[in-house]
Design a protein around this motif. Structure first.
Motif, PDB file in Angstrom:
ATOM      1  N   GLN A 180      -2.683  16.118 -12.484  1.00 13.09           N
ATOM      2  CA  GLN A 180      -2.918  17.538 -12.204  1.00 13.09           C
ATOM      3  C   GLN A 180      -2.813  17.823 -10.714  1.00 13.09           C
ATOM      4  OE1 GLN A 180      -6.767  18.234 -13.935  1.00 13.09           O
ATOM      5  NE2 GLN A 180      -5.977  18.379 -16.032  1.00 13.09           N
ATOM      6  N   LEU A 181      -3.363  16.911  -9.905  1.00 16.48           N
ATOM      7  CA  LEU A 181      -3.274  17.065  -8.455  1.00 16.48           C
ATOM      8  C   LEU A 181      -1.822  17.006  -7.992  1.00 16.48           C
ATOM      9  CD1 LEU A 181      -4.598  17.243  -5.636  1.00 16.48           C
ATOM     10  CD2 LEU A 181      -4.792  14.747  -5.675  1.00 16.48           C
ATOM     11  N   ARG A 182      -1.037  16.092  -8.570  1.00 15.43           N
ATOM     12  CA  ARG A 182       0.365  15.960  -8.199  1.00 15.43           C
ATOM     13  C   ARG A 182       1.145  17.225  -8.547  1.00 15.43           C
ATOM     14  NH1 ARG A 182       1.521  11.975 -11.131  1.00 15.43           N
ATOM     15  NH2 ARG A 182       1.006  10.352  -9.630  1.00 15.43           N
TER      16      ARG A 182
ATOM     17  N   GLN B 257       0.820  -1.203   0.000  1.00 18.44           N
ATOM     18  CA  GLN B 257       0.000   0.000   0.000  1.00 18.44           C
ATOM     19  C   GLN B 257       0.861   1.264   0.000  1.00 18.44           C
ATOM     20  OE1 GLN B 257      -2.666   0.189   3.332  1.00 18.44           O
ATOM     21  NE2 GLN B 257      -3.268   2.307   2.947  1.00 18.44           N
ATOM     22  N   SER B 258       1.905   1.275   0.822  1.00 21.53           N
ATOM     23  CA  SER B 258       2.786   2.442   0.893  1.00 21.53           C
ATOM     24  C   SER B 258       3.543   2.637  -0.405  1.00 21.53           C
ATOM     25  CB  SER B 258       3.766   2.281   2.063  1.00 21.53           C
ATOM     26  OG  SER B 258       3.076   2.155   3.291  1.00 21.53           O
ATOM     27  N   GLN B 259       4.049   1.532  -0.982  1.00 17.37           N
ATOM     28  CA  GLN B 259       4.828   1.633  -2.203  1.00 17.37           C
ATOM     29  C   GLN B 259       3.982   2.104  -3.382  1.00 17.37           C
ATOM     30  OE1 GLN B 259       8.218   1.244  -2.649  1.00 17.37           O
ATOM     31  NE2 GLN B 259       8.195   1.286  -0.409  1.00 17.37           N
ATOM     32  N   VAL B 260       2.717   1.683  -3.434  1.00 19.95           N
ATOM     33  CA  VAL B 260       1.825   2.151  -4.496  1.00 19.95           C
ATOM     34  C   VAL B 260       1.672   3.669  -4.424  1.00 19.95           C
ATOM     35  CG1 VAL B 260      -0.584   2.145  -5.279  1.00 19.95           C
ATOM     36  CG2 VAL B 260       0.568  -0.009  -4.782  1.00 19.95           C
ATOM     37  N   TYR B 261       1.562   4.187  -3.220  1.00 23.67           N
ATOM     38  CA  TYR B 261       1.443   5.637  -3.056  1.00 23.67           C
ATOM     39  C   TYR B 261       2.762   6.338  -3.385  1.00 23.67           C
ATOM     40  CZ  TYR B 261       1.144  10.147  -0.660  1.00 23.67           C
ATOM     41  OH  TYR B 261       1.190  11.480  -0.369  1.00 23.67           O
ATOM     42  N   TYR B 262       3.889   5.810  -2.876  1.00 20.90           N
ATOM     43  CA  TYR B 262       5.180   6.443  -3.116  1.00 20.90           C
ATOM     44  C   TYR B 262       5.564   6.440  -4.591  1.00 20.90           C
ATOM     45  CZ  TYR B 262       5.812   6.063   1.951  1.00 20.90           C
ATOM     46  OH  TYR B 262       5.656   6.165   3.309  1.00 20.90           O
ATOM     47  N   LYS B 263       5.133   5.410  -5.324  1.00 17.50           N
ATOM     48  CA  LYS B 263       5.468   5.317  -6.742  1.00 17.50           C
ATOM     49  C   LYS B 263       4.556   6.189  -7.615  1.00 17.50           C
ATOM     50  CE  LYS B 263       8.748   2.179  -6.447  1.00 17.50           C
ATOM     51  NZ  LYS B 263      10.140   2.440  -6.878  1.00 17.50           N
ATOM     52  N   GLY B 264       3.551   6.806  -7.014  1.00 22.99           N
ATOM     53  CA  GLY B 264       2.694   7.708  -7.760  1.00 22.99           C
ATOM     54  C   GLY B 264       1.527   7.051  -8.461  1.00 22.99           C
ATOM     55  N   PHE B 265       1.163   5.821  -8.058  1.00 18.23           N
ATOM     56  CA  PHE B 265       0.022   5.153  -8.672  1.00 18.23           C
ATOM     57  C   PHE B 265      -1.302   5.567  -8.033  1.00 18.23           C
ATOM     58  CE2 PHE B 265       3.538   2.185  -9.505  1.00 18.23           C
ATOM     59  CZ  PHE B 265       3.439   2.101 -10.893  1.00 18.23           C
ATOM     60  N   ALA B 266      -1.235   6.225  -6.883  1.00 20.81           N
ATOM     61  CA  ALA B 266      -2.444   6.647  -6.176  1.00 20.81           C
ATOM     62  C   ALA B 266      -2.189   8.019  -5.553  1.00 20.81           C
ATOM     63  CB  ALA B 266      -2.836   5.635  -5.104  1.00 20.81           C
TER      64      ALA B 266
ATOM     65  N   ALA C 117       0.625  20.128   5.217  1.00 26.08           N
ATOM     66  CA  ALA C 117       0.058  18.912   5.788  1.00 26.08           C
ATOM     67  C   ALA C 117      -0.587  18.093   4.678  1.00 26.08           C
ATOM     68  CB  ALA C 117      -0.989  19.254   6.859  1.00 26.08           C
ATOM     69  N   THR C 118      -0.326  16.790   4.664  1.00 21.72           N
ATOM     70  CA  THR C 118      -0.900  15.912   3.644  1.00 21.72           C
ATOM     71  C   THR C 118      -2.185  15.309   4.166  1.00 21.72           C
ATOM     72  OG1 THR C 118       0.366  14.050   4.481  1.00 21.72           O
ATOM     73  CG2 THR C 118       1.366  15.360   2.721  1.00 21.72           C
ATOM     74  N   THR C 119      -3.224  15.300   3.314  1.00 18.19           N
ATOM     75  CA  THR C 119      -4.507  14.727   3.688  1.00 18.19           C
ATOM     76  C   THR C 119      -4.994  13.807   2.590  1.00 18.19           C
ATOM     77  OG1 THR C 119      -5.666  16.614   2.721  1.00 18.19           O
ATOM     78  CG2 THR C 119      -5.156  16.731   5.081  1.00 18.19           C
ATOM     79  N   ASP C 120      -5.812  12.841   2.946  1.00 15.99           N
ATOM     80  CA  ASP C 120      -6.373  11.927   1.971  1.00 15.99           C
ATOM     81  C   ASP C 120      -7.440  12.636   1.146  1.00 15.99           C
ATOM     82  OD1 ASP C 120      -6.320   8.831   3.883  1.00 15.99           O
ATOM     83  OD2 ASP C 120      -4.752   9.956   2.862  1.00 15.99           O
ATOM     84  N   ASN C 121      -7.553  12.256  -0.123  1.00 16.15           N
ATOM     85  CA  ASN C 121      -8.553  12.823  -1.011  1.00 16.15           C
ATOM     86  C   ASN C 121      -9.680  11.823  -1.153  1.00 16.15           C
ATOM     87  OD1 ASN C 121     -10.021  13.747  -3.311  1.00 16.15           O
ATOM     88  ND2 ASN C 121      -8.237  14.988  -3.882  1.00 16.15           N
TER      89      ASN C 121
END
Length: 231
Positions: free
Chosen positions: A179-181, A112-121, A199-203
């Motif tokens: 676009q969000l990135r 889950q963390s790697q999917v986020y760090y790699k920019g897939f989510a 601060a980072t928040t979930d979308n």
């Protein structure tokens, strides 16, 4: 000798269940890594138990009189090689570096963390939903377990699954996520110039869109509830 029908659990629960400092820390980790809303604490305990086992083995090897030859040398090399393959230490690390590993480092190795760090989510919560709904694959293998520990060599073949509509670069989800990135990157650069911290928040909009796409897309085989499909 007595034969046990069930193996002993490897996850150790906290010795004291009502320590406010520990509970606040675990809630912060649960929010940071997008763990289960119900049962997320157990995922943290599982990682801490695994980390405890790594440290105990490292301390045992450090305490040996001589680990430069023979059985102890081989055991040390195999242990360090295993930790390197798991992505927890660098290739030139030693046993002392194993003792510096934190629970955050363990959580960072989850799929889950790697999917986020790699920019897939766009967020940790969105990454979890993408995995349980079958949008992520390692090579040709579709993955549905957010807590899977990804190996260092598997990072290069982490991708969208062949059945996922997000495989198309022009999919509205990927266009909006890009676009969000770019917006977040611009905000971070501006804040760095003035010494601020964003601060980072979930979308939640992305999370709901992932669920809707999983239900409507005929190419995705079967869906899993948001909080299911973990280890």
């Amino acid at each position: 000798m007595r034969q046990h029908k069930f193996s002993r659990p490897k996850t150790q629960t906290p010795t004291h269940p009502w320590k406010a400092e520990r509970i606040e820390e675990e809630h912060a980790l649960k929010d940071q890594y997008g763990l289960k809303r119900v049962g997320g604490m157990k995922e943290i305990w599982r990682e801490r138990s695994a980390l405890r086992r790594h440290r105990q083995l490292a301390m045992k090897l450090i305490g040996r009189v001589d680990t430069s030859e023979g059985h102890f040398k081989r055991e040390k090399e195999e242990f360090l090689g295993s930790m390197q393959r798991k992505g927890l230490i660098s290739e030139d690390a030693d046993l002392d570096d194993v003792l510096q590993i934190s629970v955050e480092n363990m959580l960072d190795r989850r799929l889950q963390s790697q999917v986020y760090y790699k920019g897939f989510a766009p967020s940790m919560r969105a990454a979890r939903n993408m995995i349980v709904h079958g949008h992520i694959a390692i090579g040709d293998q579709r993955m549905t377990v957010p807590g899977y520990k990804i190996l260092r060599q598997e990072e290069e073949i982490l991708q969208y699954s062949a059945t996922s509509p997000y495989l198309d670069e022009n999919h509205p989800f990927r266009v909006e996520m890009e676009q969000l990135r770019m917006t977040r990157q611009t905000e971070e650069e501006e804040l760095e110039e003035v010494g601020g911290v964003r601060a980072t928040t979930d979308n939640d909009d992305f999370v709901q869109q992932i669920k809707a796409d999983a239900e409507e897309a005929p190419t995705v085989e079967e869906t899993i509830p948001e909080e299911g499909g973990d280890e």
